[in-house]
Every structure is written in C-alpha cells, then in structure tokens.
Design a protein around this motif. Sequence first.
Motif, PDB file in Angstrom:
ATOM      1  N   GLY A  62    -108.908  16.837 -38.093  1.00 16.43           N
ATOM      2  CA  GLY A  62    -109.525  15.582 -38.498  1.00 16.43           C
ATOM      3  C   GLY A  62    -108.511  14.646 -39.135  1.00 16.43           C
ATOM      4  O   GLY A  62    -107.422  15.072 -39.543  1.00 16.43           O
ATOM      5  N   ALA A  63    -108.870  13.390 -39.233  1.00 18.01           N
ATOM      6  CA  ALA A  63    -107.976  12.388 -39.819  1.00 18.01           C
ATOM      7  C   ALA A  63    -107.644  12.735 -41.274  1.00 18.01           C
ATOM      8  O   ALA A  63    -106.510  12.561 -41.718  1.00 18.01           O
ATOM      9  N   ALA A  64    -108.625  13.258 -42.015  1.00 14.73           N
ATOM     10  CA  ALA A  64    -108.390  13.607 -43.418  1.00 14.73           C
ATOM     11  C   ALA A  64    -107.329  14.705 -43.534  1.00 14.73           C
ATOM     12  O   ALA A  64    -106.498  14.682 -44.443  1.00 14.73           O
ATOM     13  N   THR A  65    -107.339  15.637 -42.595  1.00 11.28           N
ATOM     14  CA  THR A  65    -106.340  16.711 -42.579  1.00 11.28           C
ATOM     15  C   THR A  65    -104.950  16.124 -42.394  1.00 11.28           C
ATOM     16  O   THR A  65    -103.990  16.545 -43.041  1.00 11.28           O
ATOM     17  N   VAL A  66    -104.846  15.142 -41.517  1.00  8.12           N
ATOM     18  CA  VAL A  66    -103.555  14.488 -41.271  1.00  8.12           C
ATOM     19  C   VAL A  66    -103.067  13.792 -42.542  1.00  8.12           C
ATOM     20  O   VAL A  66    -101.916  13.975 -42.951  1.00  8.12           O
ATOM     21  N   TYR A  67    -103.932  13.025 -43.183  1.00  2.35           N
ATOM     22  CA  TYR A  67    -103.546  12.309 -44.398  1.00  2.35           C
ATOM     23  C   TYR A  67    -103.126  13.281 -45.507  1.00  2.35           C
ATOM     24  O   TYR A  67    -102.143  13.058 -46.197  1.00  2.35           O
ATOM     25  N   ARG A  68    -103.890  14.369 -45.668  1.00  3.35           N
ATOM     26  CA  ARG A  68    -103.523  15.363 -46.685  1.00  3.35           C
ATOM     27  C   ARG A  68    -102.168  15.981 -46.383  1.00  3.35           C
ATOM     28  O   ARG A  68    -101.335  16.143 -47.276  1.00  3.35           O
ATOM     29  N   MET A  69    -101.934  16.339 -45.127  1.00  6.98           N
ATOM     30  CA  MET A  69    -100.670  16.962 -44.747  1.00  6.98           C
ATOM     31  C   MET A  69     -99.501  16.000 -44.948  1.00  6.98           C
ATOM     32  O   MET A  69     -98.450  16.381 -45.468  1.00  6.98           O
ATOM     33  N   VAL A  70     -99.673  14.753 -44.574  1.00 10.99           N
ATOM     34  CA  VAL A  70     -98.617  13.757 -44.759  1.00 10.99           C
ATOM     35  C   VAL A  70     -98.306  13.607 -46.250  1.00 10.99           C
ATOM     36  O   VAL A  70     -97.140  13.551 -46.652  1.00 10.99           O
TER      37      VAL A  70
END
Length: 94
Positions: A62-70
């Motif tokens: 999900g997009a939230a996973t991407v933002y957290r990882m970044v």
Amino acid sequence: MPDSRSYHRTKMQKELIIEKLKAKGCRITKQRCTLLDVILEHECSSCKEIYYKASGVDETIGAATVYRMVNILEEIGAISRKNMYKVVYSETCP
C-alpha cells in the motif's frame, strides 16, 4: 545484459541497508525487500512512483507502506529525498 559490477554493488547496498534496518529494530519483510529492490533498481522521483512500480511486483503493498519505508530509509541515512530517492548508503557510510 546487466553489468555484473552494478548488480554486485546493488546487492551489497541492499545487504548494508538491511543490516542497518535490523540494527534499528525493523523486521525485514517481503514488502520491505520489494521496496528496496524497486528503489535500488529504478530512478524514482516520488513515493507515488515507487508505489506504482512496487505494486506491479506485489499488489499487497500500500501507499502508506511506501511512505513509512521511505521515512525509515531516510532516518537511517540510506536515501535522501533531495537526491530523488537514490540510495546514498555505501560501504564508506558510517
């Protein structure tokens, strides 16, 4: 045909980042590995671009996973948003 030196450098960068994530207490999940691969293999200029490439590989990301990882990668000094999400972590980094 991919350059074997480039592949070796990317593999080493991934291993160094994974070690840094483990030291921070992060679990190394399949999704995090997929995101790392996308960031290492592509020149992404935004989280949205990372998301689209990663969701093509794993539709559960999900997009939230991407933002957290970044954010985590930025915290450990592995990437810089000023550097268009290119990995800056190398063997010479602390």
